[in-house]
Design a protein around this motif. Structure first.
Motif, PDB file in Angstrom:
ATOM      1  N   MET A  33       3.232   1.641 -20.693  1.00  0.00           N
ATOM      2  CA  MET A  33       3.797   0.618 -19.806  1.00  0.00           C
ATOM      3  C   MET A  33       4.568   1.309 -18.683  1.00  0.00           C
ATOM      4  N   LEU A  34       4.282   0.916 -17.449  1.00  0.00           N
ATOM      5  CA  LEU A  34       4.874   1.589 -16.295  1.00  0.00           C
ATOM      6  C   LEU A  34       6.399   1.542 -16.318  1.00  0.00           C
ATOM      7  N   LEU A  35       6.958   0.472 -16.822  1.00  0.00           N
ATOM      8  CA  LEU A  35       8.411   0.323 -16.833  1.00  0.00           C
ATOM      9  C   LEU A  35       9.102   1.316 -17.769  1.00  0.00           C
ATOM     10  N   VAL A  55      15.062  -5.828  -4.421  1.00  0.00           N
ATOM     11  CA  VAL A  55      14.986  -4.779  -5.437  1.00  0.00           C
ATOM     12  C   VAL A  55      13.710  -3.982  -5.222  1.00  0.00           C
ATOM     13  N   THR A  56      13.838  -2.651  -5.312  1.00  0.00           N
ATOM     14  CA  THR A  56      12.693  -1.764  -5.206  1.00  0.00           C
ATOM     15  C   THR A  56      12.621  -0.888  -6.447  1.00  0.00           C
ATOM     16  N   LEU A  57      11.467  -0.862  -7.088  1.00  0.00           N
ATOM     17  CA  LEU A  57      11.190   0.058  -8.187  1.00  0.00           C
ATOM     18  C   LEU A  57      10.251   1.136  -7.655  1.00  0.00           C
ATOM     19  N   ILE A  58      10.612   2.394  -7.834  1.00  0.00           N
ATOM     20  CA  ILE A  58       9.841   3.493  -7.250  1.00  0.00           C
ATOM     21  C   ILE A  58       9.382   4.448  -8.347  1.00  0.00           C
ATOM     22  N   TYR A  59       8.070   4.710  -8.367  1.00  0.00           N
ATOM     23  CA  TYR A  59       7.458   5.546  -9.391  1.00  0.00           C
ATOM     24  C   TYR A  59       6.600   6.635  -8.758  1.00  0.00           C
ATOM     25  N   SER A  60       6.324   7.656  -9.553  1.00  0.00           N
ATOM     26  CA  SER A  60       5.482   8.759  -9.096  1.00  0.00           C
ATOM     27  C   SER A  60       4.029   8.538  -9.512  1.00  0.00           C
ATOM     28  N   ILE A  97      -2.684  -1.136  -7.602  1.00  0.00           N
ATOM     29  CA  ILE A  97      -1.788  -2.105  -6.987  1.00  0.00           C
ATOM     30  C   ILE A  97      -1.377  -3.213  -7.960  1.00  0.00           C
ATOM     31  N   ASN A  98      -2.309  -3.664  -8.798  1.00  0.00           N
ATOM     32  CA  ASN A  98      -1.973  -4.726  -9.742  1.00  0.00           C
ATOM     33  C   ASN A  98      -0.998  -4.245 -10.805  1.00  0.00           C
ATOM     34  N   ARG A  99      -1.124  -2.984 -11.206  1.00  0.00           N
ATOM     35  CA  ARG A  99      -0.201  -2.442 -12.210  1.00  0.00           C
ATOM     36  C   ARG A  99       1.228  -2.428 -11.682  1.00  0.00           C
ATOM     37  N   GLY A 100       1.382  -2.087 -10.399  1.00  0.00           N
ATOM     38  CA  GLY A 100       2.711  -2.099  -9.805  1.00  0.00           C
ATOM     39  C   GLY A 100       3.309  -3.498  -9.775  1.00  0.00           C
ATOM     40  N   TYR A 101       2.503  -4.474  -9.361  1.00  0.00           N
ATOM     41  CA  TYR A 101       3.003  -5.846  -9.298  1.00  0.00           C
ATOM     42  C   TYR A 101       3.281  -6.409 -10.695  1.00  0.00           C
ATOM     43  N   ASP A 102       2.421  -6.084 -11.662  1.00  0.00           N
ATOM     44  CA  ASP A 102       2.634  -6.576 -13.024  1.00  0.00           C
ATOM     45  C   ASP A 102       3.937  -6.020 -13.606  1.00  0.00           C
ATOM     46  N   ALA A 103       4.258  -4.771 -13.257  1.00  0.00           N
ATOM     47  CA  ALA A 103       5.511  -4.179 -13.737  1.00  0.00           C
ATOM     48  C   ALA A 103       6.709  -4.937 -13.177  1.00  0.00           C
ATOM     49  N   SER A 127       5.929  -6.854  -2.351  1.00  0.00           N
ATOM     50  CA  SER A 127       5.120  -5.999  -1.486  1.00  0.00           C
ATOM     51  C   SER A 127       5.122  -4.600  -2.083  1.00  0.00           C
ATOM     52  N   GLN A 128       4.247  -3.748  -1.600  1.00  0.00           N
ATOM     53  CA  GLN A 128       4.202  -2.369  -2.061  1.00  0.00           C
ATOM     54  C   GLN A 128       4.075  -1.429  -0.879  1.00  0.00           C
ATOM     55  N   ARG A 129       4.623  -0.246  -1.067  1.00  0.00           N
ATOM     56  CA  ARG A 129       4.490   0.829  -0.081  1.00  0.00           C
ATOM     57  C   ARG A 129       4.197   2.118  -0.823  1.00  0.00           C
ATOM     58  N   ARG A 130       3.202   2.857  -0.349  1.00  0.00           N
ATOM     59  CA  ARG A 130       2.801   4.111  -0.988  1.00  0.00           C
ATOM     60  C   ARG A 130       2.973   5.239   0.016  1.00  0.00           C
ATOM     61  N   LEU A 131       3.642   6.302  -0.423  1.00  0.00           N
ATOM     62  CA  LEU A 131       3.958   7.387   0.494  1.00  0.00           C
ATOM     63  C   LEU A 131       4.098   8.693  -0.266  1.00  0.00           C
ATOM     64  N   ARG A 132       3.228   9.643   0.032  1.00  0.00           N
ATOM     65  CA  ARG A 132       3.331  11.018  -0.485  1.00  0.00           C
ATOM     66  C   ARG A 132       3.533  11.075  -1.996  1.00  0.00           C
ATOM     67  N   GLY A 133       2.697  10.359  -2.710  1.00  0.00           N
ATOM     68  CA  GLY A 133       2.737  10.416  -4.166  1.00  0.00           C
ATOM     69  C   GLY A 133       3.725   9.488  -4.816  1.00  0.00           C
ATOM     70  N   GLY A 134       4.448   8.718  -4.013  1.00  0.00           N
ATOM     71  CA  GLY A 134       5.392   7.749  -4.558  1.00  0.00           C
ATOM     72  C   GLY A 134       4.926   6.331  -4.291  1.00  0.00           C
ATOM     73  N   VAL A 135       5.231   5.425  -5.202  1.00  0.00           N
ATOM     74  CA  VAL A 135       4.883   4.012  -5.061  1.00  0.00           C
ATOM     75  C   VAL A 135       6.163   3.191  -5.137  1.00  0.00           C
ATOM     76  N   ALA A 136       6.446   2.423  -4.089  1.00  0.00           N
ATOM     77  CA  ALA A 136       7.607   1.541  -4.065  1.00  0.00           C
ATOM     78  C   ALA A 136       7.125   0.100  -4.204  1.00  0.00           C
ATOM     79  N   VAL A 137       7.544  -0.560  -5.267  1.00  0.00           N
ATOM     80  CA  VAL A 137       7.234  -1.979  -5.488  1.00  0.00           C
ATOM     81  C   VAL A 137       8.477  -2.763  -5.131  1.00  0.00           C
ATOM     82  N   GLN A 138       8.369  -3.606  -4.116  1.00  0.00           N
ATOM     83  CA  GLN A 138       9.534  -4.288  -3.559  1.00  0.00           C
ATOM     84  C   GLN A 138       9.465  -5.791  -3.834  1.00  0.00           C
TER      85      GLN A 138
END
Length: 275
Positions: free
Chosen positions: A1-3, A99-104, A112-118, A161-172
């Motif tokens: 689980m991503l969380l 709130v932003t959750l940021i993962y590697s 993308i769906n995994r990020g939103y589901d988390a 929303s999501q933003r992906r940058l240099r190996g990081g994923v920000a779920v906002q």
């Protein structure tokens, strides 16, 4: 689980953000995305609140009568910025918690769906004591509609929303905790009315119906103070973390990255809003 993470670093700007432009928040998320993606930082939860601001998407800057729409928002006392992630216009104020959750993504990809589901699971756990049934799916008639709108009984109180940058994923996510969801929607509806002025466009902007939006306080009958919600989020993160959670700020070379990111997004805004 991503969380489930070894550690969560918490950067809480629910108070300090009130004294900053929302541009700082988008530069901050990009900076933390880079740090998490490079492995210099563990997973992050960042929380932030800003004074009255309308955050536009890039598509909004192509409205045929944008100047008139912006003048209306300024007359209503709102600042206006253009964000660097997708979507359309949203409203921020002291009753809206972001709130932003940021993962590697270094070791394995995060679709993308995994990020939103988390994010949806995190919110469901945060508000579990309120006995609400949250649903994800587009709420037609809301502002900034998307497939991961979050609603209760058909009324949207949060957008993701999501933003992906240099190996990081920000779920906002923005969470309308207090105040009137319908009044915020009325503001955005009037912005589009003035900025379109009856002209047809190739891009279809939302036909906003204020009754489709509400705040969590309106939906639950509870006051939903921001700091109470934050304490619940800390407890939930603690349950996910195998090690610990800790409150932090930017460190070391993150400050230099932040300055570069802030300069970049500020320049983009100046160009995008050059009328």
């Amino acid at each position: 689980m991503l969380l489930d993470q070894q550690q969560y670093r918490i950067i809480d700007q629910t108070n300090t953000g009130l004294h900053m432009s929302a541009l700082h928040s988008f530069a901050m998320d990009d900076t933390l995305c880079q740090s998490v993606g490079s492995g210099e930082s563990p997973s992050v939860m960042r929380s932030w609140v800003h004074e009255k601001t309308v955050v536009l998407g890039i598509q909004d800057t192509r409205l045929p009568f944008l100047r008139e729409g912006l003048a209306y928002l300024h007359d209503e006392g709102y600042n206006v910025i253009v964000r660097n992630s997708g979507g359309l216009a949203v409203v921020l104020d002291e009753g809206v918690l972001n709130v932003t959750l940021i993962y590697s993504e270094r070791d394995r990809g995060i679709d993308i769906n995994r990020g939103y589901d988390a994010m949806l699971a995190f919110l469901a756990d945060t508000f579990s004591a309120n006995n609400v049934n949250m649903q994800a799916g587009e709420v037609v008639g809301s502002y900034c509609p998307g497939s991961y709108d979050i609603s209760i009984q058909g009324k949207k109180f949060a957008g993701t929303s999501q933003r992906r940058l240099r190996g990081g994923v920000a779920v906002q996510v923005y969470l309308c905790l207090q105040g009137s969801g319908a009044k915020r929607a009325e503001l955005v509806r009037e912005f589009y009315r003035r900025a379109l002025n009856g002209q047809e466009t190739k891009f279809v902007y939302p036909n906003i119906k204020p009754e489709t939006m509400a705040s969590l306080s309106e939906l639950t009958g509870n006051s939903m103070p921001t700091q109470d919600v934050m304490l619940n989020m800390f407890r939930v993160l603690k349950s996910y973390s195998h090690a610990d959670i800790y409150i932090d700020s930017l460190q070391g070379n993150e400050w230099a990255m932040f300055e570069k990111n802030l300069m970049r997004i500020t320049e983009r805004n100046e160009k995008a809003l050059m009328l």
